[in-house]
Design a protein around this motif. Structure first.
Motif: not given
Length: 546
Positions: A16, A36, A39-41, A61, A64-65, A67
């Motif tokens: 990441f 990656t 997952i990070q958006g 992971i 911050s990724c 919720d």
């Protein structure tokens, strides 16, 4: 919705930090880059992602990724008893098994894992219903040594390989194949792999037939007919079995002076080192791991040093019989070892290694300390603190207050006590030189299910914004019920205020008091936090700063 079932079973390297941003769904990319970015958006930002994984792989992971985190917990004490009683109609046998487990702290704690209950039941049922002589297993190494014998004996009966023989004869007859399985276990444990393919077996000199007949240890889990999986995939029946066989292989390599294996693993010449030096070198090697994937392997190595286990496994470990003075030197090394770079959680493994060596002196001294009315006068060594932290966090009784300043020990000793924060209501960790590593332990306490912590004082620690960001990851957990948080003189800036606001908006119903005095903050930096105090949607009532 994307469901990534079994992230730990993949061999993907999720990086990441050094990544290529992929946001176009038509752009070709490698699978690990796609994951990656997903997952990070960066890719399909509105998509939902559900990941199942063992903790070691999940740690890849960034928090911050994530919720929401759901922990699948194992058996309670009541469920453990129910399991053992349902296995057998023989009530006396069930009672003897349950009674023995309760007398062994090491085994009792592991029974939270359902598969471990199967392993211990397999061993104890065999030992209690046959004429097999000897003391019932007390440690993890004892248990897994017996488990290997039971599975080997069952294999011989199933495939009509002759009558039951002594442990030494059993191990000698299957020595070659077991060491090949050990090599497979070790090489893939070091790489972090828990699944293997046919070519992995062949590299270790195993053929598919040999793996199949050892189905009690290594099993075929996916069939070649599967639409998704085009190859047959193998794994050990439990990760702990892989760790044990890996330790058997490494101990054999040391005993037989396998220079190539030892050099590849330890990175320097270890082929002629004494056993106690070898054990301490491997322990230090395990501390270099970020996720602790070698910790149980190291515990097993220490347990295999005992004569009782060496005799039980016969020639599988090589021609060796460790002298009592060698074991005592290994015990002394563990008690004196100080390693500032490892996390407080990881240092507990030194205490576990002592228990595998069946040295209960530290455990007994901690018990005496806990019963003492003059605790503050008793000097605690660093290994005492590691053991005490473990015992406090595993206790059924929740500690009312953990105040590190009340313990008569060194700075490193206080640092090693921090894991006990997971099982207390009030934690005072004032002026303890906390780093990000310790803040991560505190965050895990806030995320625990259940989380008992209600009052947390981290004042006078140079944790800075990066350390507080980790604590905030705990604050925003739905399990967190913290009511009071003191962060006086922690070198925080306006970035920390943003982190706190974000965390409280994720979990607004608990924190009542927040102390930010003596930090690098201006009134403007605190505006959003002040708004939370005024808002009826948040429980925050008191905000201190100056």
């Amino acid at each position: 919705l994307f469901i990534l079932d079994g992230l730990d079973e993949s061999r993907l390297s999720l990086d990441f930090t050094n990544r290529e941003v992929v946001s176009d769904v038509t752009q070709e990319s490698s699978v690990h880059q796609l994951l990656t970015n997903l997952i990070q958006g960066n890719l399909l930002p509105s998509a939902l992602i559900w990941i199942t994984s063992r903790p070691a792989a999940a740690s890849q992971i960034p928090p911050s990724c994530v919720d929401r985190l759901t922990e699948v917990r194992g058996f309670t004490d009541a469920q453990q008893e129910e399991y053992f009683r349902r296995r057998s109609r023989d009530e006396e046998l069930s009672n003897r098994i349950i009674s023995h487990i309760k007398t062994s702290k090491s085994l009792h704690i592991m029974c939270q894992v359902p598969v471990f209950c199967w392993i211990i039941a397999t061993v104890l049922e065999h030992m209690l219903t046959t004429d097999q002589q000897g003391e019932l297993p007390q440690t993890m190494t004892d248990l897994y040594s017996h488990f290997l014998l039971v599975q080997t004996r069952r294999k011989r009966i199933k495939y009509h390989e002759g009558h039951e023989t002594s442990p030494q004869e059993l191990m000698e007859a299957d020595r070659e194949v077991l060491l090949k399985l050990g090599r497979l276990a070790f090489e893939h444990l070091e790489k972090g792999n828990i699944l293997f393919y046919q070519e992995d077996l062949e590299q270790c000199g195993l053929d598919v037939t040999e793996a199949s007949v050892y189905s009690g240890l290594c099993t075929e889990i996916f069939k070649t007919e599967s639409v998704i999986f085009q190859k047959t995939v193998y794994c050990f029946v439990h990760l702990s079995v892989q760790e044990f066989l890996a330790a058997v292989y490494m101990f054999h390599s040391h005993t037989n002076r396998n220079k190539e294996v030892l050099k590849d693993f330890l990175g320097k010449k270890q082929q002629d080192s004494a056993l106690e030096d070898f054990l301490i070198t491997v322990l230090k090697k395990s501390f270099e791991s970020k996720n602790g994937h070698l910790d149980l392997f190291v515990r097993f190595l220490h347990g295999l040093s005992l004569q009782s286990n060496q005799r039980l496994l016969g020639g599988l470990l090589g021609q060796t019989e460790t002298k009592p003075e060698t074991i005592q030197r290994a015990i002394n090394d563990l008690k004196k070892m100080s390693w500032m770079k490892i996390s407080p959680d990881r240092s507990i493994n030194m205490f576990h290694c002592l228990m595998e060596l069946k040295d209960h002196s530290v455990y007994q001294e901690i018990q005496e300390f806990l019963k003492s009315e003059t605790r503050s006068e008793k000097k605690l060594s660093e290994i005492h603190c590691s053991g005490l932290a473990y015992m406090l966090q595993m206790s059924e009784d929740v500690l009312d207050e953990l105040d590190l300043k009340k313990y008569n020990t060194s700075k490193e000793g206080r640092r090693r006590l921090i894991p006990a924060v997971r099982n207390c209501r009030k934690a005072r960790l004032i002026d303890c030189e906390l780093s990000e590593t310790e803040c991560d332990v505190v965050a895990s306490a806030l995320k625990s299910n259940p989380s008992h912590l209600r009052d947390l004082d981290l004042s006078q620690n140079h944790i800075e914004d990066s350390g507080l960001k980790l604590v905030c990851a705990g604050l925003e957990s739905p399990n967190c019920g913290l009511e009071t948080l003191s962060l006086e003189n922690c070198s925080l800036s306006e970035i920390s205020c943003s982190s706190l606001v974000s965390a409280l908006k994720s979990n607004p119903s608990h924190l009542r008091e927040l102390d930010l005095t003596w930090n690098r903050l201006k009134r403007a930096d605190l505006k959003d936090l002040s708004d939370l105090v005024k808002s009826p949607d948040f429980r925050l009532e008191t905000l201190r700063w100056r």
